[in-house]
Design an enzyme around this catalytic site. Structure first.
Site, PDB file in Angstrom:
ATOM      1  N   MET A 145     -12.106   4.826  -0.942  1.00 44.66           N
ATOM      2  CA  MET A 145     -13.037   4.981   0.125  1.00 44.66           C
ATOM      3  C   MET A 145     -13.391   6.294   0.046  1.00 44.66           C
ATOM      4  O   MET A 145     -12.902   7.237   0.561  1.00 44.66           O
ATOM      5  CB  MET A 145     -11.698   4.948   1.403  1.00 44.66           C
ATOM      6  CG  MET A 145     -11.107   3.498   1.541  1.00 44.66           C
ATOM      7  SD  MET A 145      -9.839   3.522   2.643  1.00 44.66           S
ATOM      8  CE  MET A 145      -8.509   3.427   1.215  1.00 44.66           C
TER       9      MET A 145
ATOM     10  N   SER B  14       0.910  -1.145  -0.110  1.00 46.91           N
ATOM     11  CA  SER B  14      -0.058   0.007   0.077  1.00 46.91           C
ATOM     12  C   SER B  14       1.015   1.342  -0.054  1.00 46.91           C
ATOM     13  O   SER B  14       1.703   1.424   0.897  1.00 46.91           O
ATOM     14  CB  SER B  14      -0.871   0.049   1.068  1.00 46.91           C
ATOM     15  OG  SER B  14      -1.260   1.287   1.571  1.00 46.91           O
TER      16      SER B  14
ATOM     17  N   HIS C  15      -8.335   1.528  -4.308  1.00 45.85           N
ATOM     18  CA  HIS C  15      -9.146   1.070  -3.338  1.00 45.85           C
ATOM     19  C   HIS C  15      -9.960   2.494  -2.931  1.00 45.85           C
ATOM     20  O   HIS C  15      -9.574   3.259  -2.266  1.00 45.85           O
ATOM     21  CB  HIS C  15      -8.560   0.676  -2.062  1.00 45.85           C
ATOM     22  CG  HIS C  15      -9.181   0.502  -0.666  1.00 45.85           C
ATOM     23  ND1 HIS C  15      -8.536   0.116   0.525  1.00 45.85           N
ATOM     24  CD2 HIS C  15     -10.517   0.545  -0.608  1.00 45.85           C
ATOM     25  CE1 HIS C  15      -9.580  -0.016   1.294  1.00 45.85           C
ATOM     26  NE2 HIS C  15     -10.694   0.409   0.721  1.00 45.85           N
TER      27      HIS C  15
ATOM     28  N   GLY D 219       1.014  -2.022   3.959  1.00 46.01           N
ATOM     29  CA  GLY D 219       1.720  -0.592   3.963  1.00 46.01           C
ATOM     30  C   GLY D 219       2.778  -0.198   4.771  1.00 46.01           C
ATOM     31  O   GLY D 219       4.153  -0.580   4.398  1.00 46.01           O
TER      32      GLY D 219
ATOM     33  N   MET E 266     -11.647  -5.808   4.923  1.00 46.59           N
ATOM     34  CA  MET E 266     -10.799  -4.679   5.970  1.00 46.59           C
ATOM     35  C   MET E 266     -10.665  -5.299   7.165  1.00 46.59           C
ATOM     36  O   MET E 266     -11.517  -5.661   7.878  1.00 46.59           O
ATOM     37  CB  MET E 266     -11.285  -3.460   5.916  1.00 46.59           C
ATOM     38  CG  MET E 266     -11.655  -2.778   4.700  1.00 46.59           C
ATOM     39  SD  MET E 266     -10.025  -2.233   3.846  1.00 46.59           S
ATOM     40  CE  MET E 266      -9.152  -1.269   5.058  1.00 46.59           C
TER      41      MET E 266
ATOM     42  N   ASP F 119      -4.500   3.761  -2.263  1.00 45.87           N
ATOM     43  CA  ASP F 119      -5.640   4.198  -1.354  1.00 45.87           C
ATOM     44  C   ASP F 119      -6.330   5.452  -1.636  1.00 45.87           C
ATOM     45  O   ASP F 119      -5.563   6.415  -1.227  1.00 45.87           O
ATOM     46  CB  ASP F 119      -5.153   4.091   0.026  1.00 45.87           C
ATOM     47  CG  ASP F 119      -5.008   2.739   0.675  1.00 45.87           C
ATOM     48  OD1 ASP F 119      -6.015   1.765   0.671  1.00 45.87           O
ATOM     49  OD2 ASP F 119      -3.923   2.280   1.199  1.00 45.87           O
TER      50      ASP F 119
ATOM     51  N   GLY G 230      -8.884   4.299   6.827  1.00 39.45           N
ATOM     52  CA  GLY G 230      -8.759   6.007   6.991  1.00 39.45           C
ATOM     53  C   GLY G 230      -7.321   5.919   7.158  1.00 39.45           C
ATOM     54  O   GLY G 230      -6.723   7.259   6.715  1.00 39.45           O
ATOM     55  N   PHE G 231      -6.468   5.383   7.632  1.00 37.80           N
ATOM     56  CA  PHE G 231      -5.133   5.387   7.949  1.00 37.80           C
ATOM     57  C   PHE G 231      -4.357   4.170   8.046  1.00 37.80           C
ATOM     58  O   PHE G 231      -4.894   3.091   8.216  1.00 37.80           O
ATOM     59  CB  PHE G 231      -4.983   6.004   9.763  1.00 37.80           C
ATOM     60  CG  PHE G 231      -5.684   7.502   9.689  1.00 37.80           C
ATOM     61  CD1 PHE G 231      -5.105   8.618   9.294  1.00 37.80           C
ATOM     62  CD2 PHE G 231      -7.223   7.277  10.412  1.00 37.80           C
ATOM     63  CE1 PHE G 231      -5.961   9.811   9.609  1.00 37.80           C
ATOM     64  CE2 PHE G 231      -7.769   8.246  10.344  1.00 37.80           C
ATOM     65  CZ  PHE G 231      -7.442   9.534  10.114  1.00 37.80           C
ATOM     66  N   GLY G 232      -2.982   4.328   7.849  1.00 37.44           N
ATOM     67  CA  GLY G 232      -1.944   3.353   7.688  1.00 37.44           C
ATOM     68  C   GLY G 232      -1.518   3.047   9.225  1.00 37.44           C
ATOM     69  O   GLY G 232      -1.719   3.929  10.020  1.00 37.44           O
ATOM     70  N   GLY G 233      -0.800   2.014   9.281  1.00 38.93           N
ATOM     71  CA  GLY G 233      -0.010   1.615  10.678  1.00 38.93           C
ATOM     72  C   GLY G 233      -1.016   1.371  11.624  1.00 38.93           C
ATOM     73  O   GLY G 233      -0.456   1.445  12.796  1.00 38.93           O
TER      74      GLY G 233
ATOM     75  N   MET H  67      -8.791   8.421  -0.648  1.00 43.57           N
ATOM     76  CA  MET H  67      -9.670   8.711   0.582  1.00 43.57           C
ATOM     77  C   MET H  67     -10.143  10.318   0.123  1.00 43.57           C
ATOM     78  O   MET H  67      -9.358  11.035  -0.192  1.00 43.57           O
ATOM     79  CB  MET H  67      -9.047   8.758   1.813  1.00 43.57           C
ATOM     80  CG  MET H  67      -8.279   7.331   2.044  1.00 43.57           C
ATOM     81  SD  MET H  67      -7.734   7.485   3.743  1.00 43.57           S
ATOM     82  CE  MET H  67      -6.715   5.650   3.739  1.00 43.57           C
TER      83      MET H  67
ATOM     84  N   ASP I 207      -6.672  -6.355   3.957  1.00 45.93           N
ATOM     85  CA  ASP I 207      -6.070  -5.112   4.257  1.00 45.93           C
ATOM     86  C   ASP I 207      -6.163  -4.333   5.493  1.00 45.93           C
ATOM     87  O   ASP I 207      -7.411  -4.224   5.942  1.00 45.93           O
ATOM     88  CB  ASP I 207      -6.824  -4.117   3.093  1.00 45.93           C
ATOM     89  CG  ASP I 207      -6.258  -2.829   2.832  1.00 45.93           C
ATOM     90  OD1 ASP I 207      -5.089  -2.506   3.567  1.00 45.93           O
ATOM     91  OD2 ASP I 207      -6.747  -1.895   2.201  1.00 45.93           O
ATOM     92  N   GLY I 208      -5.051  -4.224   6.043  1.00 47.12           N
ATOM     93  CA  GLY I 208      -4.819  -3.378   7.528  1.00 47.12           C
ATOM     94  C   GLY I 208      -4.107  -4.286   8.467  1.00 47.12           C
ATOM     95  O   GLY I 208      -4.593  -5.378   8.744  1.00 47.12           O
ATOM     96  N   GLY I 209      -3.027  -3.695   8.972  1.00 50.91           N
ATOM     97  CA  GLY I 209      -2.511  -4.388   9.993  1.00 50.91           C
ATOM     98  C   GLY I 209      -1.606  -5.598   9.746  1.00 50.91           C
ATOM     99  O   GLY I 209      -1.363  -6.492  10.712  1.00 50.91           O
TER     100      GLY I 209
ATOM    101  N   HIS J 146      -1.305  -1.150  -4.302  1.00 51.35           N
ATOM    102  CA  HIS J 146      -2.556  -0.761  -3.881  1.00 51.35           C
ATOM    103  C   HIS J 146      -2.400   0.511  -3.749  1.00 51.35           C
ATOM    104  O   HIS J 146      -1.506   1.122  -2.951  1.00 51.35           O
ATOM    105  CB  HIS J 146      -2.704  -1.492  -2.521  1.00 51.35           C
ATOM    106  CG  HIS J 146      -3.890  -1.538  -1.624  1.00 51.35           C
ATOM    107  ND1 HIS J 146      -4.902  -2.185  -2.001  1.00 51.35           N
ATOM    108  CD2 HIS J 146      -4.267  -0.575  -0.727  1.00 51.35           C
ATOM    109  CE1 HIS J 146      -6.053  -1.753  -1.328  1.00 51.35           C
ATOM    110  NE2 HIS J 146      -5.715  -0.800  -0.511  1.00 51.35           N
TER     111      HIS J 146
HETATM  112  C1  DX5 Z   1      -6.253   1.762   5.517  1.00 54.22           C
HETATM  113  C2  DX5 Z   1      -5.916   1.481   3.828  1.00 54.22           C
HETATM  114  C3  DX5 Z   1      -4.860   0.340   3.960  1.00 54.22           C
HETATM  115  C4  DX5 Z   1      -3.650   0.768   4.620  1.00 54.22           C
HETATM  116  C5  DX5 Z   1      -2.870  -0.329   5.047  1.00 54.22           C
HETATM  117  O1  DX5 Z   1      -7.579   2.693   5.289  1.00 54.22           O
HETATM  118  O2  DX5 Z   1      -7.304   0.864   3.338  1.00 54.22           O
HETATM  119  O3  DX5 Z   1      -4.670  -0.121   2.474  1.00 54.22           O
HETATM  120  O4  DX5 Z   1      -2.910   1.294   3.762  1.00 54.22           O
HETATM  121  O5  DX5 Z   1      -1.796  -0.132   5.685  1.00 54.22           O
HETATM  122  P1  DX5 Z   1      -1.160  -0.887   6.855  1.00 54.22           P
HETATM  123  O6  DX5 Z   1      -0.647  -2.227   6.328  1.00 54.22           O
HETATM  124  O7  DX5 Z   1      -0.118   0.054   7.286  1.00 54.22           O
HETATM  125  O8  DX5 Z   1      -1.994  -1.157   7.749  1.00 54.22           O
HETATM  126 ZN    ZN Z   2      -6.541   0.011   1.107  1.00 53.78          ZN
END
Ligand code: DX5
Ligand code: ZN
Length: 216
Positions: A67, A7, A65, A196, A136, A34, A141-144, A36, A174-176, A32
């Site tokens: 959002m 991502s 993706h 990501g 998901m 993202d 909304g956010f990475g990490g 938003m 997707d996520g974490g 990927h």
């Molecule tokens: C979250 C995004 C994800 C995110 C994943 O809203 O859709 O794609 O970037 O990032 P990590 O791997 O850092 O959770």
């Molecule tokens: Zn995503």
């Protein structure tokens, strides 16, 4: 073998083209992207112009993706900018099936995306038509963010449904996603892992990507 989709949300935006090239050379299978809109999720990222500008740095499939509140208005712009896969959320108040069919008629792959609090049954009516399902494992909304373990059951159910109905869509998570959580989602039916923060916070992208590929 499981596919890895880094991502770009955690990439260095000041040199996005270079990052895309590096991650491609490091062995990613997809990329990927993202999107938003500050409305569907409380954050704003990038749009079709940026996608278009990175397109030339990779031959890999690019997944958008979305959002965003109005995917019906914008998906075509992403397709025209070079996205190969378009993901729309089941939580959007739109006619999902029509959009999915339009995306496919346009020659692109359609993906349905589902958030952690949404009951998995909501996506069942479209599963026969989609190319991919994106589950998901964080609230978007956010990475990490931290992986939500309760969602694993949802992955298992979608995989079970796929087998039962003899469907061939791919399951993406997707996520974490990191070295530990990747193993759990693969064991429960995931085919593609978005990651990501874990990948881009590493010095060696190739090593990070390979560390996510547990054998099925
Ligand atoms: C979250 C995004 C994800 C995110 C994943 O809203 O859709 O794609 O970037 O990032 P990590 O791997 O850092 O959770
Ligand atoms: Zn995503």
């Amino acid at each position: 073998m499981v596919k890895i989709s880094p991502s770009l949300l955690s990439a260095d935006f000041s040199k996005l083209g270079e990052e895309v090239k590096k991650i491609t050379e490091a062995g990613a299978d997809l990329i990927h992207f993202d999107v938003m809109d500050g409305h569907f999720v409380p954050n704003i990222t990038f749009g079709p112009l940026i996608l278009k500008s990175i397109r030339k740095f990779t031959h890999l499939p690019l997944e958008a993706h979305l959002m965003i509140t109005n995917p019906e208005k914008y998906w075509k712009e992403f397709a025209d900018s070079g996205a190969d896969i378009i993901g729309i959320h089941i939580e959007c108040k739109v006619d999902h099936l029509s959009i999915i069919k339009e995306i496919q008629q346009y020659g692109k792959k359609a993906c349905i995306v589902i958030n952690p609090p949404t009951p998995v049954e909501k996506i069942y009516p479209v599963l026969k038509y989609v190319d991919m399902v994106l589950i998901m494992t964080v609230n978007p909304g956010f990475g990490g963010q931290k992986f939500i373990y309760e969602v694993v059951e949802k992955i298992r159910k979608v995989d079970e449904y796929r087998k039962m109905e003899k469907l061939d869509f791919e399951i993406e998570v997707d996520g974490g996603i990191n070295r530990e959580t990747s193993k759990i989602v693969i064991e429960n039916g995931a085919d593609i892992l978005v990651s990501g923060f874990y990948i881009f916070s590493g010095k060696d992208y190739k090593e990070r990507i390979e560390s996510l590929r547990w054998k099925k």
